[in-house]
Design a protein around this motif. Structure first.
Motif, PDB file in Angstrom:
ATOM      1  N   ASP A 189       0.830  -1.209   0.000  1.00 45.44           N
ATOM      2  CA  ASP A 189       0.000   0.000   0.000  1.00 45.44           C
ATOM      3  C   ASP A 189       0.865   1.259   0.000  1.00 45.44           C
ATOM      4  O   ASP A 189       0.523   2.247  -0.648  1.00 45.44           O
ATOM      5  CB  ASP A 189      -0.929   0.012   1.217  1.00 45.44           C
ATOM      6  N   GLU A 190       1.966   1.224   0.728  1.00 47.07           N
ATOM      7  CA  GLU A 190       2.863   2.375   0.773  1.00 47.07           C
ATOM      8  C   GLU A 190       3.459   2.654  -0.605  1.00 47.07           C
ATOM      9  O   GLU A 190       3.607   3.803  -1.018  1.00 47.07           O
ATOM     10  CB  GLU A 190       3.985   2.149   1.780  1.00 47.07           C
ATOM     11  N   ILE A 191       3.780   1.613  -1.341  1.00 45.40           N
ATOM     12  CA  ILE A 191       4.344   1.770  -2.686  1.00 45.40           C
ATOM     13  C   ILE A 191       3.295   2.369  -3.621  1.00 45.40           C
ATOM     14  O   ILE A 191       3.577   3.299  -4.376  1.00 45.40           O
ATOM     15  CB  ILE A 191       4.876   0.428  -3.224  1.00 45.40           C
ATOM     16  N   VAL A 192       2.070   1.842  -3.566  1.00 43.02           N
ATOM     17  CA  VAL A 192       0.980   2.350  -4.405  1.00 43.02           C
ATOM     18  C   VAL A 192       0.679   3.793  -4.033  1.00 43.02           C
ATOM     19  O   VAL A 192       0.529   4.664  -4.901  1.00 43.02           O
ATOM     20  CB  VAL A 192      -0.279   1.463  -4.274  1.00 43.02           C
ATOM     21  N   MET A 193       0.598   4.093  -2.755  1.00 51.43           N
ATOM     22  CA  MET A 193       0.309   5.447  -2.304  1.00 51.43           C
ATOM     23  C   MET A 193       1.438   6.412  -2.677  1.00 51.43           C
ATOM     24  O   MET A 193       1.198   7.557  -3.013  1.00 51.43           O
ATOM     25  CB  MET A 193       0.071   5.468  -0.791  1.00 51.43           C
ATOM     26  N   ALA A 194       2.695   5.940  -2.595  1.00 50.07           N
ATOM     27  CA  ALA A 194       3.828   6.780  -2.965  1.00 50.07           C
ATOM     28  C   ALA A 194       3.756   7.131  -4.448  1.00 50.07           C
ATOM     29  O   ALA A 194       4.024   8.267  -4.844  1.00 50.07           O
ATOM     30  CB  ALA A 194       5.139   6.079  -2.645  1.00 50.07           C
TER      31      ALA A 194
END
Length: 143
Positions: A3-8
């Protein structure tokens, strides 16, 4: 973590968009200003040319009192009046292009004066009136 990668990715996309939009806006303003200055100068030069033409012919025709020349003088006075009323300082004036086209049309009407000028040139030698122009002492009064 995924999720952090997608949000980034979304966050960087949004930040990139905002930076690009700000940069594009700045470049657009600079380019628009340059374009406006160039075309404003062209219009100013054109109108200045018309005013110089009209004032010159007004001086040349001031001693000619026949009916044919009085019509020419009226057309010149009208052109000069239109130019003096032209809103140089207001680029947001909604009829700017309309008024400019009217001035161009009036100039085309007035430019025929050059072809039909007979106050001086058409008279036989020895009968011509003086070519001395009346030039005001204080030229700053001419608008």
């Amino acid at each position: 973590m995924f999720d952090e990668i997608v949000m980034a990715d979304e966050r960087f996309h949004g930040e990139g968009y905002q930076e690009g939009y700000a940069e594009g806006s700045h470049v657009g303003v600079v380019e628009g200003r340059r374009y406006g200055l160039l075309h404003g100068a062209k219009i100013g030069s054109e109108i200045g040319c018309y005013l110089g033409f009209a004032l010159t012919w007004q001086c040349l025709l001031q001693n000619c009192t026949d009916e044919k020349n009085s019509k020419k003088i009226k057309a010149l006075d009208s052109l000069i009046g239109m130019i003096q009323k032209f809103p140089y300082e207001d680029p947001t004036y909604d009829k700017l292009q309309e008024d400019l086209e009217k001035i161009r049309g009036k100039f085309k009407q007035g430019s025929l004066i050059r072809l039909a000028f007979n106050c001086y040139a058409a008279k036989p030698p020895g009968t011509r009136t003086s070519t001395k122009l009346h030039v005001p002492e204080n030229r700053s009064k001419i608008k």
